[in-house]
Design a protein around this motif. Structure first.
Motif, PDB file in Angstrom:
ATOM      1  N   ARG A   1     -18.835  21.208  -5.657  1.00  0.00           N
ATOM      2  CA  ARG A   1     -19.589  20.629  -6.760  1.00  0.00           C
ATOM      3  C   ARG A   1     -18.985  21.129  -8.057  1.00  0.00           C
ATOM      4  O   ARG A   1     -18.863  22.341  -8.267  1.00  0.00           O
ATOM      5  CB  ARG A   1     -21.068  21.019  -6.684  1.00  0.00           C
ATOM      6  CG  ARG A   1     -21.770  20.583  -5.407  1.00  0.00           C
ATOM      7  CD  ARG A   1     -23.207  21.081  -5.392  1.00  0.00           C
ATOM      8  NE  ARG A   1     -23.856  20.838  -4.114  1.00  0.00           N
ATOM      9  CZ  ARG A   1     -25.064  21.289  -3.798  1.00  0.00           C
ATOM     10  NH1 ARG A   1     -25.751  22.025  -4.683  1.00  0.00           N
ATOM     11  NH2 ARG A   1     -25.591  21.026  -2.612  1.00  0.00           N
ATOM     12  N   GLY A   2     -18.590  20.208  -8.916  1.00  0.00           N
ATOM     13  CA  GLY A   2     -17.919  20.604 -10.143  1.00  0.00           C
ATOM     14  C   GLY A   2     -18.513  19.952 -11.377  1.00  0.00           C
ATOM     15  O   GLY A   2     -19.007  18.822 -11.320  1.00  0.00           O
TER      16      GLY A   2
ATOM     17  N   ALA B   1     -17.029  25.272 -10.949  1.00  0.00           N
ATOM     18  CA  ALA B   1     -17.067  24.741  -9.589  1.00  0.00           C
ATOM     19  C   ALA B   1     -17.834  25.670  -8.667  1.00  0.00           C
ATOM     20  O   ALA B   1     -17.779  26.900  -8.802  1.00  0.00           O
ATOM     21  CB  ALA B   1     -15.645  24.545  -9.056  1.00  0.00           C
ATOM     22  N   ARG B   2     -18.549  25.068  -7.720  1.00  0.00           N
ATOM     23  CA  ARG B   2     -19.174  25.790  -6.615  1.00  0.00           C
ATOM     24  C   ARG B   2     -18.592  25.229  -5.323  1.00  0.00           C
ATOM     25  O   ARG B   2     -18.568  24.004  -5.133  1.00  0.00           O
ATOM     26  CB  ARG B   2     -20.698  25.611  -6.634  1.00  0.00           C
ATOM     27  CG  ARG B   2     -21.394  26.347  -7.758  1.00  0.00           C
ATOM     28  CD  ARG B   2     -22.887  26.090  -7.753  1.00  0.00           C
ATOM     29  NE  ARG B   2     -23.170  24.722  -8.182  1.00  0.00           N
ATOM     30  CZ  ARG B   2     -24.361  24.147  -8.103  1.00  0.00           C
ATOM     31  NH1 ARG B   2     -25.376  24.798  -7.566  1.00  0.00           N
ATOM     32  NH2 ARG B   2     -24.546  22.916  -8.541  1.00  0.00           N
ATOM     33  N   ILE B   3     -18.116  26.120  -4.455  1.00  0.00           N
ATOM     34  CA  ILE B   3     -17.391  25.705  -3.258  1.00  0.00           C
ATOM     35  C   ILE B   3     -18.065  26.320  -2.038  1.00  0.00           C
ATOM     36  O   ILE B   3     -18.133  27.543  -1.902  1.00  0.00           O
ATOM     37  CB  ILE B   3     -15.914  26.137  -3.327  1.00  0.00           C
ATOM     38  CG1 ILE B   3     -15.289  25.700  -4.654  1.00  0.00           C
ATOM     39  CG2 ILE B   3     -15.129  25.546  -2.154  1.00  0.00           C
ATOM     40  CD1 ILE B   3     -13.943  26.327  -4.938  1.00  0.00           C
ATOM     41  N   TYR B   4     -18.544  25.465  -1.137  1.00  0.00           N
ATOM     42  CA  TYR B   4     -19.277  25.906   0.040  1.00  0.00           C
ATOM     43  C   TYR B   4     -18.361  25.928   1.265  1.00  0.00           C
ATOM     44  O   TYR B   4     -17.613  24.972   1.507  1.00  0.00           O
ATOM     45  CB  TYR B   4     -20.462  24.975   0.309  1.00  0.00           C
ATOM     46  CG  TYR B   4     -21.519  25.009  -0.767  1.00  0.00           C
ATOM     47  CD1 TYR B   4     -22.658  25.787  -0.630  1.00  0.00           C
ATOM     48  CD2 TYR B   4     -21.369  24.269  -1.941  1.00  0.00           C
ATOM     49  CE1 TYR B   4     -23.634  25.819  -1.620  1.00  0.00           C
ATOM     50  CE2 TYR B   4     -22.339  24.296  -2.943  1.00  0.00           C
ATOM     51  CZ  TYR B   4     -23.469  25.075  -2.775  1.00  0.00           C
ATOM     52  OH  TYR B   4     -24.421  25.107  -3.762  1.00  0.00           O
ATOM     53  N   ASP B   5     -18.431  27.013   2.032  1.00  0.00           N
ATOM     54  CA  ASP B   5     -17.661  27.141   3.279  1.00  0.00           C
ATOM     55  C   ASP B   5     -16.163  26.956   3.017  1.00  0.00           C
ATOM     56  O   ASP B   5     -15.485  26.160   3.669  1.00  0.00           O
ATOM     57  CB  ASP B   5     -18.150  26.149   4.338  1.00  0.00           C
ATOM     58  CG  ASP B   5     -19.630  26.306   4.629  1.00  0.00           C
ATOM     59  OD1 ASP B   5     -20.054  27.445   4.904  1.00  0.00           O
ATOM     60  OD2 ASP B   5     -20.367  25.302   4.570  1.00  0.00           O
ATOM     61  N   LEU B   6     -15.667  27.722   2.076  1.00  0.00           N
ATOM     62  CA  LEU B   6     -14.263  27.642   1.688  1.00  0.00           C
ATOM     63  C   LEU B   6     -13.357  28.239   2.752  1.00  0.00           C
ATOM     64  O   LEU B   6     -13.619  29.317   3.282  1.00  0.00           O
ATOM     65  CB  LEU B   6     -14.055  28.397   0.372  1.00  0.00           C
ATOM     66  CG  LEU B   6     -12.606  28.625  -0.086  1.00  0.00           C
ATOM     67  CD1 LEU B   6     -11.961  27.309  -0.472  1.00  0.00           C
ATOM     68  CD2 LEU B   6     -12.559  29.613  -1.244  1.00  0.00           C
TER      69      LEU B   6
ATOM     70  N   GLY C   1     -22.805  30.595   4.496  1.00  0.00           N
ATOM     71  CA  GLY C   1     -24.212  30.953   4.522  1.00  0.00           C
ATOM     72  C   GLY C   1     -25.013  30.465   3.344  1.00  0.00           C
ATOM     73  O   GLY C   1     -26.030  31.075   2.981  1.00  0.00           O
ATOM     74  N   GLY C   2     -24.586  29.372   2.716  1.00  0.00           N
ATOM     75  CA  GLY C   2     -25.308  28.843   1.566  1.00  0.00           C
ATOM     76  C   GLY C   2     -25.060  29.573   0.274  1.00  0.00           C
ATOM     77  O   GLY C   2     -25.704  29.270  -0.743  1.00  0.00           O
ATOM     78  N   ASN C   3     -24.143  30.538   0.270  1.00  0.00           N
ATOM     79  CA  ASN C   3     -23.783  31.281  -0.942  1.00  0.00           C
ATOM     80  C   ASN C   3     -22.373  30.879  -1.356  1.00  0.00           C
ATOM     81  O   ASN C   3     -21.392  31.472  -0.893  1.00  0.00           O
ATOM     82  CB  ASN C   3     -23.856  32.788  -0.694  1.00  0.00           C
ATOM     83  CG  ASN C   3     -25.251  33.253  -0.349  1.00  0.00           C
ATOM     84  OD1 ASN C   3     -26.204  32.940  -1.051  1.00  0.00           O
ATOM     85  ND2 ASN C   3     -25.378  33.998   0.746  1.00  0.00           N
ATOM     86  N   PRO C   4     -22.240  29.885  -2.208  1.00  0.00           N
ATOM     87  CA  PRO C   4     -20.924  29.327  -2.494  1.00  0.00           C
ATOM     88  C   PRO C   4     -20.016  30.260  -3.266  1.00  0.00           C
ATOM     89  O   PRO C   4     -20.475  31.128  -4.024  1.00  0.00           O
ATOM     90  CB  PRO C   4     -21.251  28.088  -3.338  1.00  0.00           C
ATOM     91  CG  PRO C   4     -22.531  28.444  -4.025  1.00  0.00           C
ATOM     92  CD  PRO C   4     -23.303  29.236  -2.995  1.00  0.00           C
ATOM     93  N   ALA C   5     -18.720  30.097  -3.063  1.00  0.00           N
ATOM     94  CA  ALA C   5     -17.744  30.681  -3.976  1.00  0.00           C
ATOM     95  C   ALA C   5     -17.845  29.923  -5.297  1.00  0.00           C
ATOM     96  O   ALA C   5     -18.176  28.728  -5.312  1.00  0.00           O
ATOM     97  CB  ALA C   5     -16.343  30.564  -3.394  1.00  0.00           C
ATOM     98  N   THR C   6     -17.566  30.601  -6.398  1.00  0.00           N
ATOM     99  CA  THR C   6     -17.648  29.950  -7.704  1.00  0.00           C
ATOM    100  C   THR C   6     -16.364  30.197  -8.480  1.00  0.00           C
ATOM    101  O   THR C   6     -15.705  31.229  -8.318  1.00  0.00           O
ATOM    102  CB  THR C   6     -18.848  30.462  -8.521  1.00  0.00           C
ATOM    103  OG1 THR C   6     -18.712  31.874  -8.732  1.00  0.00           O
ATOM    104  CG2 THR C   6     -20.153  30.179  -7.797  1.00  0.00           C
ATOM    105  N   ALA C   7     -16.017  29.240  -9.318  1.00  0.00           N
ATOM    106  CA  ALA C   7     -14.811  29.358 -10.134  1.00  0.00           C
ATOM    107  C   ALA C   7     -15.061  28.739 -11.498  1.00  0.00           C
ATOM    108  O   ALA C   7     -15.827  27.766 -11.628  1.00  0.00           O
ATOM    109  CB  ALA C   7     -13.630  28.675  -9.455  1.00  0.00           C
TER     110      ALA C   7
END
Length: 203
Positions: free
Chosen positions: A58-59, A87-92, A112-118
């Motif tokens: 999601r960006g 950006a939020r990236i889920y299951d990267l 686990g529903g805690n996205p990586a963010t950039a």
């Protein structure tokens, strides 16, 4: 399966369909960008591609335009430069093969529903696939006038470009040559060197 529009603003991407125009037009746009001196990365790339997958990205603040990734020996690779302000990236999952060896380096994060963010994310893309939704998209805008993406992403680049307020990509499958970010938070980071039968890439 051929490229298709499922509904307005939503499409299944195939190689370089991120530019949303026929392949010949994409090539023309990239050549025009090269002629105008567009350079995708601010550092010399290795020349090796790597794969990235995610269940969802999601960006906010999306821009895209043609560019060039250049190796230290001057070898140039046409790319689609993708910029996302936040950006939020889920299951990267990110994977890179070791040349000449049955070894793959993998990085996993954002599970686990805690996205990586950039923030201020810039990617030199070779190919991209996914089920994609844009909001307020402009296609064919001159790259020098793109706004809303990472600060200074386009510089004085000209030629074909596109921008959108937001982008959502589900089932992301991407082959890239470089990634740059102002900040990159990898929640739950797991890095592993996989050898032999376990040397499998993200896809």
């Amino acid at each position: 399966m051929q490229d298709r529009f499922d509904n307005p603003g939503r499409t299944r991407w195939r190689r370089f369909a991120a530019m949303l125009v026929p392949a010949t037009a994409v090539a023309g746009a990239i050549v025009a960008s090269v002629a105008n001196g567009a350079v995708a990365a601010s550092f010399a790339v290795s020349g090796q591609t790597f794969k990235v997958s995610a269940s969802e990205l999601r960006g906010e603040g999306f821009v895209q335009f043609g560019g060039i990734a250049e190796e230290i020996d001057g070898t140039k690779h046409p790319v689609a430069v993708t910029g996302i302000r936040n950006a939020r990236i889920y299951d990267l999952c990110q994977s890179a093969k070791v040349p000449g060896a049955p070894v793959v380096l993998t990085i996993n994060a954002g599970g686990g529903g805690n996205p990586a963010t950039a923030s201020d994310l810039l990617i030199d893309v070779d190919s991209l696939e996914g089920d994609t939704t844009f909001t307020n998209i402009n296609i064919g805008q001159d790259a020098s006038t793109l706004k809303g993406g990472p600060d200074g992403a386009t510089g004085d680049r000209k030629g074909f470009g596109q921008q959108a307020d937001t982008v959502t990509i589900k089932n992301l499958r991407q082959v890239a040559r470089s990634t740059h970010a102002g900040t990159f938070l990898l929640t739950g980071l797991k890095l592993k060197v996989n050898v032999g039968a376990d040397a499998k890439e993200c896809f």
